[in-house]
Design a protein around this motif. Sequence first.
Motif, PDB file in Angstrom:
ATOM      1  N   GLU A   1       3.755  -0.930  34.341  1.00 25.34           N
ATOM      2  CA  GLU A   1       5.180  -0.658  34.230  1.00 25.34           C
ATOM      3  C   GLU A   1       5.883  -1.952  33.811  1.00 25.34           C
ATOM      4  OE1 GLU A   1       8.872   1.226  36.820  1.00 25.34           O
ATOM      5  OE2 GLU A   1       6.833   1.313  37.609  1.00 25.34           O
ATOM      6  N   LEU A   2       6.565  -1.887  32.679  1.00 19.41           N
ATOM      7  CA  LEU A   2       7.273  -3.058  32.160  1.00 19.41           C
ATOM      8  C   LEU A   2       8.668  -3.179  32.763  1.00 19.41           C
ATOM      9  CD1 LEU A   2       6.332  -2.795  28.394  1.00 19.41           C
ATOM     10  CD2 LEU A   2       5.259  -4.203  30.142  1.00 19.41           C
ATOM     11  N   ALA A   3       9.286  -2.044  32.948  1.00 15.02           N
ATOM     12  CA  ALA A   3      10.618  -1.991  33.541  1.00 15.02           C
ATOM     13  C   ALA A   3      10.740  -0.628  34.203  1.00 15.02           C
ATOM     14  CB  ALA A   3      11.698  -2.184  32.482  1.00 15.02           C
TER      15      ALA A   3
ATOM     16  N   GLU B   1       6.761   2.454  30.797  1.00 14.90           N
ATOM     17  CA  GLU B   1       5.358   2.139  31.027  1.00 14.90           C
ATOM     18  C   GLU B   1       4.672   1.806  29.707  1.00 14.90           C
ATOM     19  OE1 GLU B   1       3.608   5.506  32.921  1.00 14.90           O
ATOM     20  OE2 GLU B   1       4.278   4.884  34.904  1.00 14.90           O
ATOM     21  N   LEU B   2       3.719   0.875  29.769  1.00 16.25           N
ATOM     22  CA  LEU B   2       2.903   0.505  28.636  1.00 16.25           C
ATOM     23  C   LEU B   2       1.482   0.933  28.949  1.00 16.25           C
ATOM     24  CD1 LEU B   2       2.514  -1.027  25.928  1.00 16.25           C
ATOM     25  CD2 LEU B   2       2.103  -3.079  27.304  1.00 16.25           C
TER      26      LEU B   2
END
Length: 125
Positions: free
Chosen positions: A115-117, A121-122
């Motif tokens: 989770e990037l923010a 999600e990446l």
Amino acid sequence: KQALLDMQSINSDSVSEAASLMATSSRDQARKLQTLSYSKRRAILHAVADALESQKDTILAANAIDLENAEKDGTALPLVRRLKLTDAKLATLSSGIRQIADQPDPLGVIKAKRELADGLELSQI
């Protein structure tokens, strides 16, 4: 088979261009393969392994010509050694292709996720 026919019509001046065209064609064909079902991709890999075994004599004869040309062209000995095919190398290649075919389907499998923010999600597929 078509690639062999295409390569026979290529002179030494256009080898680099031919290699580039073959690489582009390979990438395009790989994308097409990705759209096939797992069972079809598996069947193709097994057919390739079967062809390596059934066409062994033809492949080795073509390789002998390649080796002669490499010697005439003054290709470095280490490269010539890597170019040389044997019954054992073809058997290993065929076996390796079958092992790949028998592995679980790798397409669409998520290898990593983070989770990037919040809500973003990446995923590495």
